[in-house]
Enzyme design. Structure first.
Site, short mmCIF file in Angstrom:
data_model
loop_
_atom_site.label_atom_id
_atom_site.label_comp_id
_atom_site.label_asym_id
_atom_site.label_seq_id
_atom_site.Cartn_x
_atom_site.Cartn_y
_atom_site.Cartn_z
N LYS A 23 46.20 -18.88 21.39
CA LYS A 23 47.13 -19.36 20.36
C LYS A 23 47.37 -20.86 20.50
O LYS A 23 47.28 -21.60 19.52
CB LYS A 23 48.44 -18.56 20.48
CG LYS A 23 49.48 -18.90 19.44
CD LYS A 23 50.44 -17.75 19.23
CE LYS A 23 51.54 -17.69 20.27
NZ LYS A 23 52.52 -18.78 20.16
N SER A 24 47.66 -21.30 21.72
CA SER A 24 47.96 -22.73 21.92
C SER A 24 46.76 -23.60 21.52
O SER A 24 46.92 -24.65 20.90
CB SER A 24 48.26 -23.01 23.40
OG SER A 24 49.46 -22.42 23.77
N ARG A 28 46.25 -26.34 18.27
CA ARG A 28 45.86 -27.74 18.53
C ARG A 28 44.54 -28.09 17.86
O ARG A 28 44.34 -29.21 17.42
CB ARG A 28 45.80 -27.98 20.05
CG ARG A 28 47.20 -28.06 20.69
CD ARG A 28 47.12 -27.83 22.17
NE ARG A 28 48.37 -28.06 22.87
CZ ARG A 28 49.40 -27.19 22.94
NH1 ARG A 28 49.33 -26.03 22.31
NH2 ARG A 28 50.50 -27.49 23.63
N ARG A 123 66.25 -22.10 17.98
CA ARG A 123 65.57 -22.76 19.10
C ARG A 123 65.89 -24.25 19.14
O ARG A 123 65.93 -24.92 18.11
CB ARG A 123 64.06 -22.49 19.00
CG ARG A 123 63.81 -20.99 19.06
CD ARG A 123 62.37 -20.65 19.14
NE ARG A 123 61.80 -21.05 20.40
CZ ARG A 123 60.51 -20.88 20.72
NH1 ARG A 123 59.70 -20.34 19.83
NH2 ARG A 123 60.05 -21.26 21.88
N SER A 168 57.94 -28.67 29.54
CA SER A 168 57.59 -28.08 28.25
C SER A 168 56.33 -28.73 27.69
O SER A 168 56.30 -29.94 27.43
CB SER A 168 58.74 -28.26 27.25
OG SER A 168 58.26 -28.07 25.93
N GLN A 170 55.15 -28.14 24.82
CA GLN A 170 55.37 -28.49 23.40
C GLN A 170 55.99 -29.87 23.28
O GLN A 170 55.56 -30.67 22.44
CB GLN A 170 56.27 -27.44 22.73
CG GLN A 170 55.58 -26.08 22.60
CD GLN A 170 56.48 -25.00 22.02
OE1 GLN A 170 57.68 -25.21 21.85
NE2 GLN A 170 55.90 -23.85 21.75
N ASP A 316 54.95 -17.40 29.52
CA ASP A 316 54.88 -16.42 28.44
C ASP A 316 54.56 -15.01 28.95
O ASP A 316 54.64 -14.03 28.21
CB ASP A 316 53.82 -16.83 27.40
CG ASP A 316 54.26 -18.08 26.64
OD1 ASP A 316 55.47 -18.38 26.62
OD2 ASP A 316 53.39 -18.75 26.04
N LYS A 343 63.18 -18.94 24.22
CA LYS A 343 61.89 -18.56 23.62
C LYS A 343 62.17 -17.82 22.30
O LYS A 343 63.26 -17.92 21.76
CB LYS A 343 61.10 -17.69 24.61
CG LYS A 343 60.69 -18.45 25.86
CD LYS A 343 59.72 -19.55 25.54
CE LYS A 343 59.35 -20.36 26.76
NZ LYS A 343 58.59 -21.57 26.41
N ARG A 389 55.87 -10.82 22.07
CA ARG A 389 55.55 -10.45 23.46
C ARG A 389 56.44 -9.34 23.99
O ARG A 389 56.03 -8.57 24.86
CB ARG A 389 55.61 -11.69 24.36
CG ARG A 389 54.62 -12.78 23.92
CD ARG A 389 54.33 -13.77 25.01
NE ARG A 389 53.85 -15.02 24.46
CZ ARG A 389 52.60 -15.25 24.02
NH1 ARG A 389 51.71 -14.29 24.07
NH2 ARG A 389 52.28 -16.42 23.53
C1 S3P Z 1 53.28 -23.62 24.26
C2 S3P Z 1 54.13 -24.03 25.25
C3 S3P Z 1 55.15 -23.17 25.87
C4 S3P Z 1 54.87 -21.70 25.58
C5 S3P Z 1 54.56 -21.47 24.13
C6 S3P Z 1 53.32 -22.25 23.72
C7 S3P Z 1 52.30 -24.59 23.70
O1 S3P Z 1 56.41 -23.49 25.32
O2 S3P Z 1 55.98 -20.91 25.97
O3 S3P Z 1 54.34 -20.09 23.88
O4 S3P Z 1 51.39 -24.16 22.97
O5 S3P Z 1 52.44 -25.77 24.01
P1 S3P Z 1 57.35 -24.67 25.92
O6 S3P Z 1 56.71 -25.96 25.66
O7 S3P Z 1 58.66 -24.52 25.18
O8 S3P Z 1 57.48 -24.37 27.38
#
Ligand code: S3P
Length: 429
Positions: A23-24, A28, A123, A168, A170, A316, A343, A389
Site C-alpha cells: 500500500k505505501s 508513492r 486524525r 512518522s 507520513q 501496522d 491510527k 487491519r
Molecule cells: C505509512 C506510515 C505509517 C503507517 C501507515 C502508512 C506510510 O503511518 O502506519 O499505515 O505509508 O508512510 P505514520 O507515518 O503515521 O506512522
C-alpha cells in the site's frame, strides 16, 4: 456487507498465496509518477480503496492516469504541471494520501481543499500542517488547521531543518515532498528510523536524497523523470497469514512476493523471537525494494517484549501481533506504541476491547498493551470499527475460536486487501 459469520475453529491452513501490492509503495508510485516528467509504468499496483483515492486526487489535479489489471500508466508533466482542482480532493480513509499530498500541494501556487471520511476527521494533521506552514504554505482547517476539512494555498517554500516530534513516515515524506520544491536544502531528523519508501522512490525517479544517522537531506528544485516501478507484496498484508499459519494447528503456508524492506520487517523478528517456524525461501534483495518468498508452519510460541526502535518497523502489525500473543505461552508486553491511538481507530482500545470479547486476557496500557497467553478464544460478536487491519485480525482470530464469530463492518478490509477472504478460503480447501 453489514456483517459476516466467520469460519470457526479450523484444523489447518495449507497452500500458497501471492501477496497483493504494498500500500505505501503503491501510493508513492502514483504520487511520484504524477510529479515526474514523462511516462511512469507501475505493475502489481494495489487496487485497494486507499490507493484508488490517491489516483482520484491526482486525476483531479489534472494528471492523466490509466488503470488496467493492476497496471498503471501515468503521463507526468512535472510537479509544475499539476493544476488547481475545481473539486475538493477526497482522500477517503487514507492518512498516507492526505499527509503526503499536503507536502506536494504546499509548493503549488494554487488553492486546494481536502476532505476524508469520519476516521480521517479524527486524525491529527498539525504534525504536517505545522511544519508546512513554517515553510510558507497557507493552511487552514477545522480547529485552527488541526483536522479535516483542510484548505491549502501553496507557493514559494523556504527550506526547513526539522526534528520530527514523533516517528512518522507520513510526516517525513510530506516534508521531503515539500523540500523537493523549496529553495535550498531541507533536513529532517527522525527520532527512530521509519519506512524509507519515499527515499528509495526518489532515487528510482532519478532524484538525489541523502540519509545519515537518522538525518535526511534533500535539495529543492530537482527534476524527476518517469520510471518503471514493480510494487512488491505488502508485508503488512502478509502478516495476517504469517500469524494464521503460526497459530492454526497443522498449517503450512507459502507466501510469495513479500516486501522485505528492512524498515518494515519487524514482524519477522517478532515471530522468530516467539519461536515461530518461519523461513525466507527466496530473497531478491537487489531490486529497489527487496522482496522474497516465505514459508510459515505451526509451532509452539512464547511471549516476548516489543518496544523502542522496533515499534515503527511493525506499527501496522500490532493488532495481529496482539492476536499472536494470545496464542503464545506467557506474557507479551508491547510498549512505546502511543502512536496506535491515532491510527484508523484508536488501535490500543479497539484491539483490547474486541479481543476481550473473544475471551483473550489482554489489558491496555498508556503506550501499548499486555497480553497473557495462552488463551482459548471463544465465539462472539465483534466489529472492525471501520478499520481494515482490525477486521482482518478478527477474521484470523475466528480461525482459532470455539464457536461462531460474527464480524460487523467487514467491508473495511477492502481498504488494503480487497481479496483477503478469497485468499483465506483458498487455504482452507
Ligand atoms: C505509512 C506510515 C505509517 C503507517 C501507515 C502508512 C506510510 O503511518 O502506519 O499505515 O505509508 O508512510 P505514520 O507515518 O503515521 O506512522
Amino acid at each position: 456487507m453489514k456483517s459476516i459469520t466467520l469460519n470457526t475453529k479450523l484444523n489447518r491452513l495449507i497452500g500458497e498465496i501471492t501477496i497483493p501490492g504494498d500500500k505505501s509503495i503503491s501510493h508513492r508510485s502514483v504520487m511520484f509518477g504524477s510529479i515526474a516528467h514523462g511516462e511512469t509504468k507501475i505493475t502489481n499496483f494495489l487496487p485497494g480503496e486507499d490507493c484508488l483515492s490517491t489516483i482520484s486526487c491526482f486525476r483531479k489535479l489534472g494528471v492523466s492516469i490509466e488503470e488496467e489489471d493492476n497496471q498503471i500508466r501515468i503521463s507526468g508533466n512535472g510537479i509544475e504541471g499539476l493544476k488547481e482542482p475545481i473539486d475538493v480532493l477526497d482522500v477517503g480513509n487514507s492518512g498516507t494520501t492526505i499527509r503526503l499530498l499536503m507536502g506536494i500541494l504546499a509548493g503549488r501556487p494554487f488553492f486546494s481543499s481536502l476532505v476524508g471520511d469520519s476516521s480521517i476527521g479524527k486524525r491529527p494533521m498539525t504534525r504536517v500542517t505545522g511544519p508546512l506552514a513554517k515553510m510558507g504554505a497557507v493552511i487552514d482547517g477545522r480547529n485552527s488547521g488541526s483536522y479535516t476539512p483542510l484548505s491549502i494555498r501553496g507557493g514559494k517554500l523556504n527550506p526547513i531543518q526539522y526534528e520530527l516530534p514523533v516517528a512518522s513516515a507520513q510526516v517525513k515524506s510530506a516534508l521531503i515532498l515539500a523540500g523537493l520544491q523549496a529553495e535550498g536544502i531541507t533536513q529532517i531528523i527522525e527520532p527512530s528510523e521509519t519506512r524509507d519508501h519515499t527515499e528509495r522512490m526518489i532515487r528510482q525517479f532519478g532524484g538525489v536524497i541523502d540519509k545519515e544517522n537518522k538525518i535526511i537531506t534533500v535539495k529543492g528544485g530537482q527534476k524527476l523523470t518517469g520510471a518503471t516501478i514493480h510494487v512488491p507484496g505488502d508485508i503488512s498484508s502478509a502478516a495476517f497469514f504469517l500469524v494464521a499459519g503460526a497459530i492454526v494447528p497443522g498449517s503450512e503456508i507459502v507466501l510469495k512476493n513479500v516486501g522485505l524492506n528492512p524498515t518494515r520487517t519487524g514482524i519477522i523478528e517478532v515471530l522468530k523471537n516467539m519461536g515461530a517456524d518461519l523461513e525466507i525461501i527466496s530473497d531478491e534483495s537487489d531490486s529497489f525494494e527487496p522482496a522474497g518468498d516465505l514459508v510459515i508452519r505451526t509451532s509452539s510460541l512464547k511471549g516476548t517484549v516489543i518496544e523502542g526502535d522496533l515499534i515503527p518497523r511493525l506499527i501496522d502489525e500490532i493488532p495481529i501481533i496482539a492476536l499472536l500473543a494470545t496464542q503464545a505461552v506467557g506474557k507479551t508486553i508491547i510498549k512505546d506504541a502511543e502512536e496506535l491511538k491515532v491510527k484508523e481507530t484508536n488501535r490500543i482500545d479497539t484491539v483490547v476491547n474486541e479481543l476481550k470479547k473473544l475471551g483473550a486476557s489482554i489489558e491496555a496500557t498508556d503506550d501499548g498493551m499486555i497480553i497473557n497467553g495462552k488463551s482459548n478464544l471463544h465465539g462472539g460478536t465483534v466489529s472492525s470499527h471501520g478499520d481494515h487491519r482490525i477486521g482482518m485480525m478478527l477474521a484470523i482470530a475466528a480461525l482459532v475460536s470455539d464457536g461462531e464469530v460474527f464480524l460487523e463492518n467487514p467491508e473495511a478490509i477492502a481498504v488494503s486487501y480487497p481479496n483477503f477472504f478469497e485468499h483465506l478460503k483458498s487455504l482452507t480447501n
